[in-house]
Structure formats: C-alpha cells, structure tokens
Design an enzyme around this catalytic site. Structure first.
Site, PDB file in Angstrom:
ATOM      1  N   ARG A  83       0.850  -1.203   0.000  1.00 26.39           N
ATOM      2  CA  ARG A  83       0.000   0.000   0.000  1.00 26.39           C
ATOM      3  C   ARG A  83       0.876   1.239   0.000  1.00 26.39           C
ATOM      4  O   ARG A  83       1.816   1.357   0.763  1.00 26.39           O
ATOM      5  CB  ARG A  83      -0.912   0.007   1.224  1.00 26.39           C
ATOM      6  N   ARG A  92      -6.372   0.412  -4.219  1.00 34.22           N
ATOM      7  CA  ARG A  92      -5.415   0.060  -3.172  1.00 34.22           C
ATOM      8  C   ARG A  92      -5.311  -1.448  -3.034  1.00 34.22           C
ATOM      9  O   ARG A  92      -6.301  -2.168  -3.223  1.00 34.22           O
ATOM     10  CB  ARG A  92      -5.803   0.691  -1.847  1.00 34.22           C
ATOM     11  N   ASP A  95      -6.637  -2.068   2.534  1.00 39.37           N
ATOM     12  CA  ASP A  95      -7.023  -1.000   3.448  1.00 39.37           C
ATOM     13  C   ASP A  95      -7.588  -1.686   4.678  1.00 39.37           C
ATOM     14  O   ASP A  95      -8.483  -2.542   4.557  1.00 39.37           O
ATOM     15  CB  ASP A  95      -8.078  -0.098   2.794  1.00 39.37           C
ATOM     16  N   ASP A  97      -9.146  -0.763   8.438  1.00 37.60           N
ATOM     17  CA  ASP A  97      -9.617   0.286   9.334  1.00 37.60           C
ATOM     18  C   ASP A  97     -10.124  -0.303  10.638  1.00 37.60           C
ATOM     19  O   ASP A  97     -10.801  -1.340  10.640  1.00 37.60           O
ATOM     20  CB  ASP A  97     -10.763   1.076   8.696  1.00 37.60           C
TER      21      ASP A  97
END
Length: 157
Positions: A83, A92, A95, A97
C-alpha cells in the site's frame, strides 16, 4: 494488560503480492492474527474515483494492544502488502480500518473510534452485521443490525 476486542474493516481492489483483492484481504487477516470472527468477502462498487470493484470483509480480533499500537501495526501490514499513499479513495492493495473496539470511544491524533464514517458505509456495515450484529455503536447506541436497517432504508428512499 487486558485483552480487548476490535472490529476491523478490510478492503482491496488491486492485485498485490498475495493475488487478487479477495486473496489480499484474506492474507491480511493472517498477518493481523488474533482473529476470532470473520465475515464473508463481499464485492462492492467503489466510493470515489476508483474504477475497480472492491473485495470487502470484516473481522473481530482480540489483542492486548491499545488502539494506537494496533493502528501502527495495521499500517505496517498495509505497507508490507504494497500500500502506498496516493489519491484519496483510489485503488489500493489493502485498506484496514479500526471500526469499533470493546473500550467504547477513543480519540487521539490520527485515530478516532468508532470510525467517523462507518455508519454511512454499507460495505462496512453488511459484513460487520454477519459477525457482530448486536455490537453497539457507542455514539448512537444502535446495534450494527439497526445501523444496517437504517442504511438500507436510506438507500431505498
């Protein structure tokens, strides 16, 4: 230190070291460790300028790490997967989160829990509802199941 639980959202829409997007999110889970629950991988349309569809999933992980320490480790995993910082909402490889944690609300420079936009993201809510439907948003008091129903009603309107 006590063990705490975190709800994570994972997404990918670009081929990486581990294969296509679905393989990348699964490989990221293995790198994270401490996984106690995993949703199915769902395919979703991109938000923003990216043209590629996303593979999204959610996971519950347990760790003794504080939120800032977990975030640092997740960012290192993202870098290890290839990334690179670039266009916001662009393609991407991975990711990851932090969406919620068992400690409730957390705020520090660079990290806010619950994730500020998760209530508006069906691609986060739907997978999370598969594995933690009764987990409550500490801000609104609503369960993930209730947030999914609100999101669906808003999309249908």
């Amino acid at each position: 230190m006590p063990v705490t639980s975190y709800a994570l959202a994972l997404g990918s829409n670009r081929r990486g070291l581990h294969g296509g997007p679905a393989q990348s999110v699964r490989a990221a889970l293995a790198a994270i460790g401490g996984v106690v629950a995993v949703s199915a991988v769902i395919e979703t349309v991109p938000v923003g300028p990216s043209q590629r569809r996303f593979a999204n999933m959610a996971a519950i992980v347990e760790t003794i790490e504080a939120p800032d320490a977990l975030l640092a480790r997740l960012k290192a995993i993202e870098r290890g997967f290839g990334r690179r910082r670039g266009q916001r909402w662009g393609a991407r490889v991975i990711d990851i989160d932090i969406i919620l944690w068992s400690g409730g609300i957390w705020a520090s420079p660079g990290l806010t829990i619950p994730h500020p936009a998760f209530r508006l993201r069906g691609f986060v809510l739907r997978p999370l509802a598969q594995i933690a439907p009764a987990w409550r948003d500490p801000v609104s008091g609503r369960t993930i199941r209730q947030l999914v129903a609100i999101d669906r009603a808003a999309r249908a309107a």
